[in-house]
Design an enzyme around this catalytic site. Structure first.
Site, PDB file in Angstrom:
ATOM      1  N   HIS A  77       0.811  -1.213   0.000  1.00 15.24           N
ATOM      2  CA  HIS A  77       0.000   0.000   0.000  1.00 15.24           C
ATOM      3  C   HIS A  77       0.849   1.270   0.000  1.00 15.24           C
ATOM      4  O   HIS A  77       0.350   2.359   0.240  1.00 15.24           O
ATOM      5  CB  HIS A  77      -0.933   0.011   1.206  1.00 15.24           C
ATOM      6  N   ASP A 118      -7.279   4.261   9.100  1.00 20.21           N
ATOM      7  CA  ASP A 118      -8.618   4.297   8.507  1.00 20.21           C
ATOM      8  C   ASP A 118      -8.884   3.074   7.639  1.00 20.21           C
ATOM      9  O   ASP A 118     -10.041   2.706   7.419  1.00 20.21           O
ATOM     10  CB  ASP A 118      -8.793   5.560   7.661  1.00 20.21           C
ATOM     11  N   GLU A 155     -12.005  13.248  13.418  1.00 15.49           N
ATOM     12  CA  GLU A 155     -11.368  13.534  12.136  1.00 15.49           C
ATOM     13  C   GLU A 155     -12.132  14.667  11.459  1.00 15.49           C
ATOM     14  O   GLU A 155     -13.009  15.287  12.053  1.00 15.49           O
ATOM     15  CB  GLU A 155     -11.316  12.299  11.232  1.00 15.49           C
TER      16      GLU A 155
END
Length: 542
Positions: A103, A175, A289
């Site tokens: 990633h 997340d 957030e």
């Protein structure tokens, strides 16, 4: 006659072997470069299968291609150590890079002309099934539970395992949960819980690390602390994390998920900073957030899937707002024992805030569904062919004292109210929740913001290359603005092009980091895709 023919065939094969190496398997050639013909690689498996090599050549960013010589599938830490030790002893000092879920954005986990260690797939997944995984352990000395996990384990699998065995969960998250444990701990691991629990690297008790010499070292705050804190946030430079001891807590069953809109940036950030400070009366949200949205098209496109049937509020009242809007996103965890007070707690907390009246939207869902919310969006994007596209993401830590200047210069300046291409996150964190001994670089202020430009090139654009070029140009303009305005921002998941830029990134921490590199990876073979060290540091005896 038959013997004569057999001899001729043997002679032909020998000649081919001696001239072009036809009889040597490609994987064996790589093993020979490692020394000993690969006999010392334990139970691991070297592969030069084109599909595996190609997969290891790419990452989520899709911005660079770095083709390795081979991909290594270990069964465990001993195999990883054997590979690195062989590379360390090889004549050329073969590069080695650990790859979790791939990633990274800019080739950080690639190893051009080296060996990529596949930490999540391959033989180990077959050899170590669920029945052999470690179970959560209660430690009286630590005052809570922990679990030992393989460095290549995905966080989603850790979550499901700990929930099934004691109703427990790690305290701090990212997340997106389809990331490897070793990968996020090599960076920091942040999400909306970081203001309270700190990043994931602040919730680790112990590590096993394979250093650049091929040694497996167990380390913690009290045992080999230099390696422990150096590896946490160390970008893979000091070793490959093969085991992590993760702090756990009792998991809630449900989440009240709330969003509210702001048009005034000062009120938005003031409320965010109020929510991450010490709470009055013991009340606090569990996650804080926010993100930036353009008012244009908001009525029809503002995450309509978020709204529940009990939440039929329309956004027609926002028609008079133009330019940039800001969304506060918070959650309150609860279970059967606290369900009766969650409404009261939420109302009390929201009553102190200054959002646009009539723009509070709520939904309730299981805790796991909230944590895994991004994966559901991923599946939808995959169905539309919009996931495996270039992702020129840019993540910055911005000091709180300059966040208003950043808003003016970037959100309303460089971007000019254009926020298309993907979410732009913005939320504050408390520096005292970050251990200063780790290798992560953050601004030198008590509060700093993550600003994450998580944008993607549009595959359906008339010219996808121009779409990517435009986003990359904006990223450069954002970085140039920060430099010229003296914002003091630091890159998270950093990507710099030269060692001088890395030295500036680390600042006063550079000398220590270079010393640790010389101690634990003296040939500078590990994680070379980061581009941090042009050559081995000349600071320690190897």
């Amino acid at each position: 006659m038959a013997r004569c023919l057999l001899f001729v065939v043997f002679l032909i094969i020998y000649c081919l072997y001696s001239t072009v190496g036809l009889a040597v398997e490609p994987a064996d050639e790589v093993a020979m470069q490692l020394g000993g013909g690969g006999a010392g690689l334990g139970d691991g498996r070297l592969s030069v299968e084109p599909s595996e090599v190609m997969e290891a050549s790419l990452d989520f960013g899709r911005l660079t291609i770095g083709e390795p010589l081979a991909v290594f599938h270990p069964r465990g830490a001993g195999d990883v150590a054997a590979l690195v030790k062989a590379a360390y002893g090889s004549a050329g000092g073969i590069r080695v890079s650990a790859r979790g879920h791939g990633h990274s954005i800019s080739g950080q986990a690639q190893a051009p002309d080296g060996v990529v260690v596949d930490m999540t797939h391959g033989w180990r997944a077959e050899a170590v099934g669920r029945a052999q995984r470690a179970l959560p352990v209660y430690s009286p000395s630590l005052g809570g539970h922990y679990i030992d996990v393989w460095g290549g384990e995905l966080w989603i699998d850790v979550l499901n395992w700990t929930l099934a065995h004691g109703g427990l969960a790690p305290r701090s998250w990212t997340d997106y949960l389809y990331l490897s444990v070793g990968g996020t701990l090599s960076n920091a691991g942040i999400s909306g819980q970081a203001f309270h629990h700190g990043p994931q690297i602040s919730n680790v008790y112990e590590l096993d690390v394979v250093t650049g010499k091929g040694e497996v070292v167990t380390c913690s705050e009290s045992n080999n602390p230099d390696l422990f804190f150096g590896a946490l946030g160390g970008l893979g430079q000091l070793g490959i994390i093969t085991r992590a001891r993760i702090a756990l807590e009792p998991a809630p069953s449900r989440v009240r998920w709330i969003r509210a809109l702001y048009s005034n940036f000062t009120e938005f950030t003031a409320d965010q900073e109020r929510l991450i400070s010490l709470q009055h009366g013991g009340r606090r949200f569990d996650y804080v957030e926010g993100f930036v949205v353009a008012a244009e098209g908001l009525i029809n496109n503002w995450r309509s899937s978020f709204f529940s049937p009990q939440n039929p509020v329309k956004l027609s009242s926002l028609k008079h707002h133009s330019g940039v809007l800001y969304c506060l996103e918070v959650t309150k965890n609860y279970d059967d024992s606290t369900a009766g007070t969650v409404d009261q707690d939420v109302e009390a907390l929201l009553g102190e805030l200054n959002f646009i009246p009539g723009t509070v939207f709520t939904t309730d869902l299981p805790y796991v569904d909230f944590l895994d919310r991004v994966h559901k969006a991923e599946l939808k994007l995959r169905d539309k062919g919009m996931w495996e596209v270039p992702h020129p993401w840019l993540n910055l830590f911005v000091p709180a004292s300059r966040i208003a200047d950043f808003d003016h210069g970037v959100f309303r300046g460089v971007l000019g109210s254009r926020t298309a291409g993907g979410p732009i996150l913005i939320y504050p964190m408390n520096k005292h929740k970050w251990d200063p001994r780790s290798s992560v670089v953050t601004p030198e202020e008590d509060v700093f913001y993550l600003v994450a430009f998580l944008r993607s090139a549009v595959p359906g654009a008339a010219d996808p290359a121009k779409s990517l070029e435009a986003l990359e140009r904006q990223n450069r303009e954002i970085l140039e603005f920060c430099e010229e305005a003296g914002i003091g921002a630091k890159q998270y998941l950093p990507n710099h092009k030269a060692q001088g830029e890395w030295e500036a990134h680390f600042g006063a921490r550079w000398a220590r980091f270079a010393r640790l590199k010389a101690d634990f990876d003296p040939r500078a073979m590990l994680a070379t895709g980061q581009g941090i060290f042009d050559s081995p540091p000349l600071l320690a005896d190897s």
